[in-house]
Enzyme design. Sequence first.
Site, PDB file in Angstrom:
ATOM      1  N   TRP A 170       2.438  -1.986   0.513  1.00  0.00           N
ATOM      2  CA  TRP A 170       3.750  -1.012   0.123  1.00  0.00           C
ATOM      3  C   TRP A 170       4.887  -1.553  -1.107  1.00  0.00           C
ATOM      4  O   TRP A 170       4.969  -1.080  -2.048  1.00  0.00           O
ATOM      5  CB  TRP A 170       4.474  -0.869   1.343  1.00  0.00           C
ATOM      6  N   HIS A 171       4.769  -2.678  -0.493  1.00  0.00           N
ATOM      7  CA  HIS A 171       5.609  -3.749  -1.852  1.00  0.00           C
ATOM      8  C   HIS A 171       5.355  -3.981  -2.654  1.00  0.00           C
ATOM      9  O   HIS A 171       5.016  -4.571  -3.655  1.00  0.00           O
ATOM     10  CB  HIS A 171       5.689  -5.332  -0.581  1.00  0.00           C
ATOM     11  N   GLY A 172       3.824  -3.941  -3.520  1.00  0.00           N
ATOM     12  CA  GLY A 172       3.023  -3.365  -4.851  1.00  0.00           C
ATOM     13  C   GLY A 172       1.313  -3.821  -4.987  1.00  0.00           C
ATOM     14  O   GLY A 172       0.735  -3.478  -3.783  1.00  0.00           O
TER      15      GLY A 172
END
Lengths: 463, 337
Positions: A324-326
């Site tokens: 989700w962060h990248g």
Amino acid sequence: MLFPSVQFAIFFPIVLTVSWALMPKPRVWKPFILAASYLFYACASWRFVFLLAGVTLGNQAAAVLIARAGNERRRRLIVAGAVALDLGLLGVFKYYSFFAQQWADVAGNLGLGSTLPLLTIALPVGISFFTFQAISYVVDVKRRAVEPASTLDFAVYLSFFPHLVAGPIVRAREFLPQLKHPRDPNRVAASSGLWLVALGLVKKVVIADFLARTLVDPVFAVPKTYGAPDVLLAAYGYAAQIYCDFSGYTDIAIGLALLLGYVFPQNFRSPYRATGFRDFWRRWHMTLSRFLRDDLYIPLGGNRGGRLLTYRNLMVTMVLGGLWHGAAWTFVLWGAFQGLGLVAEHALAGRLRFPGWLRWAVTFHLIVFGWVLFRAQSLGDVGTFLSRLSVPASPTLWTAPVVAAIVLVVGLQLLPPDPLERIQVWIERRRPVFMGAGLAAVVAVAGATVPSQGVPPFIYFRF
Amino acid sequence: MSASRDDSLMSRFDREGLRRFRARDAVLAILLAGVILVLLEGGSVLHAGEEMKPGVGRSLVLAVGRPTNAIAEALPLARAAHTATSWLNPERNLSGPGGFTTLVAGGQIPPVTPAAFTPEALGEAPPTRHRLKRLLVTGDSMSMPLDADLAEALVEHHVHVNQDPHIGSGISTTFVVDWGKLAAAQVKTDHPDAVVVFIGANDGFPMKGTEGREVACCSGSWAAIYADRVRQVMNTYRASGALVYWLTLPAPREAARARIARVVNAAIQVAAQPWAAQVRVVDTVGTFTPGFAYRDAMTVRGQQTIVRQADGIHLNDAGSSLLAGIVLGQLQQDFSY
């Protein structure tokens, strides 16, 4: 539009003044705050305003259909459709290039032709946050935790500018009830809001950006050129930087919302005080943690299926949380590392007893190690960074301000919370006019530390 | 991760002892902060407006910034605040001469010097390759992560690579940094043997011509001013004894930016002409965007690879790594390391 920018310093006083002037008339206030929020978002990219509006209308339609659906199966189908659409959008904008490139590499190595066009797609600011909030709304409606809101209320909830681009992830059941009635103009936590804005600015502009500029960015850019002392300090420095950057943003967001009369959930609670991974995730990005718990871990089965299934669910949740962060393998690795930490904690629960200080020391250093995975540009850089820890060299970046900043950020979290909280409450009880003057002083001093290229965006703006 | 409830995140501002105020107090406090900031930092609003790209937002910020600047300049508080806090500023001091504003008007025909000719052009043997000890990699955000890639490649050859990116800066704008002054400061402190410059992502601002008029992008007059400025920066570097490698811009995705980039590239070529022996123009267009046609991906080592960032301007890690290889190839022709 960044919070620490001249544009926002012009935008916010106008919005605040008009907002309170219109507050008694919700029919006028809601369109006004919606327009202000869309204007705020359009300053980043006007094209993506249509995307935000589309996500709003799509999820609102789903919520209404869920409420009208006659049976549970139909409700579940509609939720699945809405969540799939939200995740699909996220997938296209955030992950398409990454997966297309991975597929092209695999296909190339196998001698197959790549079937996916290799394109780069601009990432709409805040898409990870507003799609998660939209999902939480639809899921809450399905669970009957909230009634479907009016389209206008839902649009305000999703786009409310203090949380629009980087959270905190506010649940529909926390925000929508606040929209039901105008906020009481005689009960505004004004000094708390001003204090949080000032505190957030100091964290971001004075500490986080200073550490990034003088220590973290140079070392992580070319770790090969630094020896063990500098690399080690950069790892601690990044732990301090990311905390100040993200919690600074959150403080400002919560403070601005308070000034407008709204309460957001807390997002940080001295995370480097944690004595275990589970404890860490109850203190770090708390609104994401509970989203992952409530909307991923528990639906996967949580801890209800025995030991092995619990471990599987923890790993899946944390790997997806990392992703989700990248879109990068470093984030996947970071998520897997967090998952392994949680699994190990579960597995060892009750079997080993360590003193509190040792549990803290081990947890803290494992978390710092995790940040190295998170910050590195590539898996290769992770290896280079870690290998440099065995290269003796004289320190070149150990300056008194850098070390002091790191010690201050970590040390303050280790102090007993009560006295600090009492100081905070004392400050928040001062008259807003003094707090306003204090905020101006903070802005003037913090502004003096900004280099000519300006304040870099918050780290979490990229997510 | 426990399934237990932990949703008391909203209680922080409901606790006992927290004082509540009137909304009017909140508004007054923010307005007071605004007034104090106008007195102390009134010029910053105008400055920020001047840095913005033309548009409604810029006009609005300038409309606020002009009166706040006038107020701040009329009173001594802003100067006092600046004096009191200037020690906190992390920037290097660029108060010396050499800025773009002092660029001398043309009119004379500059003499041709031997530096205009490469040995190859004269049929001579190439000069002895000196050892590369210090490399400066600079520019705007385009120079990142190229600077890190070059440092990574050269560190084992004991070449000191100074990475000095100035994000948001440009040749056509002096708001963030005046490249005329910056170049002078860089050679004074860094003493580079070679300088790699990659800049232009933020260009397109109007510039003052020799007659004092503002010239908008991207006419021939604008290109001429741009080339003059680039030439001044090149001259500063080469006069210090450094070889200069100035990179052209690969075509960006957006048509408006592509127009600027095309003119910037033409100006770079013209600017370098007097010093062919000391200034190399490194072409990126042929590699990344042949025919100046934008593309996200290209074949790298036999694999289709995305080489641009999502903004359609910058190179991504793969693109930057490819470019670093090209620059290293150029450096190897002139230096040993």
